[in-house]
Design an enzyme around this catalytic site. Structure first.
Site, PDB file in Angstrom:
ATOM      1  CE1 TYR A 258      29.693  28.250  38.079  1.00 46.96           C
ATOM      2  CE2 TYR A 258      31.540  29.244  36.918  1.00 46.96           C
ATOM      3  CZ  TYR A 258      30.961  28.801  38.078  1.00 46.96           C
ATOM      4  OH  TYR A 258      31.646  28.911  39.248  1.00 46.96           O
TER       5      TYR A 258
ATOM      6  CB  SER B 192      33.997  30.893  45.833  1.00 47.40           C
ATOM      7  OG  SER B 192      35.113  31.028  44.981  1.00 47.40           O
ATOM      8  CE  LYS B 193      27.896  31.562  39.906  1.00 49.12           C
ATOM      9  NZ  LYS B 193      27.133  32.193  38.837  1.00 49.12           N
ATOM     10  NE  ARG B 194      35.306  36.182  42.205  1.00 54.18           N
ATOM     11  CZ  ARG B 194      35.557  36.453  43.478  1.00 54.18           C
ATOM     12  NH1 ARG B 194      36.801  36.493  43.912  1.00 54.18           N
ATOM     13  NH2 ARG B 194      34.579  36.673  44.318  1.00 54.18           N
TER      14      ARG B 194
END
Ligand code: GLU
Length: 489
Positions: free
Chosen positions: A16, A254-256
């Site tokens: 994204y 963080s992306k996660r």
């Protein structure tokens, strides 16, 4: 004369659009706009295994949503295209040949086995893991002869002796010893170029004057400077933006771990893009120590790289809510209506093409909740009670309903009175209700809480007589009677 500013946002379409990416795009856009320069979008899509079309679309749509469409890019075209790295391979290959002939890279014939044995030795010796420059020692003519003979090879950065100075526009002078810069692979076996090489070739060929990007690229920059120097090219100016930190001081965003790292998260919640952009602009930059609300034109007029901070910028969602609420309060009611309607439709609270009665209710709800809304999706939570067929009671509202033993009687009698009252003016209705309570020896407080609970199922919400008007007489009477029946008596 200095050349006109050309800046770029260069995301890799592997997921994204990150809120940090949106900030990079914004800062580049602002720098371009304030100098009549050009803001370019370049897709760094050389990693075919990790790139997706969905991600490319997310980038286009995300930038469009916050009003940051580029001047030149894959969709717009432009004189320095193509703007996708995957379409620029021919240029890279010819420039890589030139870099080789200038001695900026050298062929490396080390096998995987050799490299992993080297790594293990370095781990055991507790030294930095880094290519040991074995092939750098091969005389150039020998190396080229082996290449010609068809031996597999990669091309590695030939880091010169000495030091490299980066005069960063945000961090000031950063000096690195060249022995700390690794001779990384720039061209893989088979001829594919890697990021650090493609980025330099592109920035140079696209005439980029300022590279404004995240601090996570700082170590790459030193490798890239070696390439500029080897090619004999003028270096662009560099500005490395501070990291974006997680909301609750949990380190790096963080992306996660953090859904709010994605721009889409804000879009789904329905934050107005102009408010979001304003908030993003203040992630690591400020105009002074007090100005918060700024239009895009004000950002363009006021932005300066010098006022970007070096320390990480925390993602302050409370501030976003505050800011967004401020934008929403100042919007015309028609916009609020238009923005909340899709959320009400999606929640199944109104029909896809709302009928006259629903339209009237949406308008009333918009007017009543405009001052409270932080983002459009919140309307479902705030005003679901208006559209629901049966009132669902919060625990606190249910308690309010039953507070007095004669609550059911009060609600029924109030419903009967309401049925014949003039309904249009909330103030007149309130005056009537106060008188009505007084005649029965009740305090206003005795009736307000059970009536609100009966009408909305909530303990809080808009003014009680706005609630009456939003629902309309028939629904009020029906809900009061249903609540009376529910508590019995
Ligand atoms: N493609 C890189 C990234 O997405 C950005 C490279 C750059 O701005 O130089 O992190």
């Amino acid at each position: 004369m200095t050349s006109p500013v050309r800046v770029r946002f260069a995301p890799s379409p592997t997921g994204y659009l990150h809120v940090g990416g949106a900030r990079t795009a914004l800062f580049n856009f602002l720098v371009a706009r304030q100098s009549g320069g050009t803001y370019i979008l370049r897709l760094e899509d050389t990693d075919t295994e990790r790139n997706t079309d969905a991600s490319v679309r997310t980038i286009y749509e995300g930038l469009r949503w916050i009003g940051l469409d580029p001047d030149e890019g894959p969709e717009q075209g432009g004189p320095k295209g193509p703007y996708r790295q995957s379409e620029r391979d021919a240029l890279y290959r010819s420039l890589a040949d030139e870099l080789l002939s200038r001695g900026g890279v050298y062929p490396c014939f080390c096998t995987k086995e050799h490299l992993s044995a080297m790594r293990e030795r370095q781990i055991a010796a507790r030294v930095t893991q880094r290519y040991d420059r074995t092939c750098r020692a091969i005389p150039r003519d020998d190396a080229l002869a082996r290449v010609k003979a068809g031996e597999p090879y990669t091309l590695r950065l030939n880091v010169p002796e000495g030091e490299t100075l980066l005069p960063d526009l945000i961090r000031g002078d950063v000096l690195v010893k060249n022995e700390d810069i690794e001779d990384i692979i720039l061209v893989r076996t088979g001829g594919a170029v890697v990021y650090n090489l493609a980025v330099v070739f592109d920035d140079h060929h696209m005439g980029v004057t300022h590279v404004i990007r995240g601090e996570d690229h700082l170590t790459n920059t030193f490798k890239q400077l070696c390439i500029y120097d080897a090619m004999g090219w003028e270096r662009p100016k560099f500005a490395h933006l501070p990291l974006i930190l997680a909301p609750a001081g949990e380190g790096k965003l963080s992306k996660r771990k953090h859904p709010e790292a994605a721009l889409e998260w804000y879009q789904k919640k329905g934050y107005p893009p102009e408010a979001l952009l304003n908030w993003i602009c203040l992630l690591g930059w400020s105009y002074d120590d007090k100005t918060e609300i700024m239009t895009r034109d004000e950002m363009i007029a006021r932005f300066s790289i010098e006022r970007i901070v070096k320390s990480g910028a925390r993602l302050n969602l409370e501030k976003l809510d505050w800011m967004s609420g401020d934008y929403i309060r100042r919007m015309p009611l028609e916009r609020v209506i238009a923005e909340i309607t899709p959320y009400l439709v999606e929640a199944g609270l109104v029909s896809a093409s709302p009928n006259a009665d629903e339209i009237e209710k949406i308008r009333a709800v918009a007017a009543a909740e405009q001052g409270r809304l932080r983002c459009w999706s919140q309307i479902v939570e705030l005003a679901g009670w208006v559209f629901a067929k049966d009132v669902a009671f919060e625990a606190k509202a249910e308690a309010n309903l039953k507070k007095r033993p004669d609550s059911a009687d009060i609600l029924r009698a109030y419903a009967a009175g309401l049925a014949v009252q003039a309904f249009d003016d909330p103030k007149a209705l309130e005056a009537w209700a106060r008188a009505w309570a007084g005649e029965r020896g009740l305090g206003f407080g005795d009736i307000v809480h059970p009536i609100r609970a009966a009408l909305t199922g909530r303990a809080q919400g808009p003014g009680l007589f706005d609630v009456h008007r939003i629902l309309g007489r028939a629904a009020c009477v029906a809900r009061l009677e249903a609540a009376a029946a529910k508590i019995g008596g």
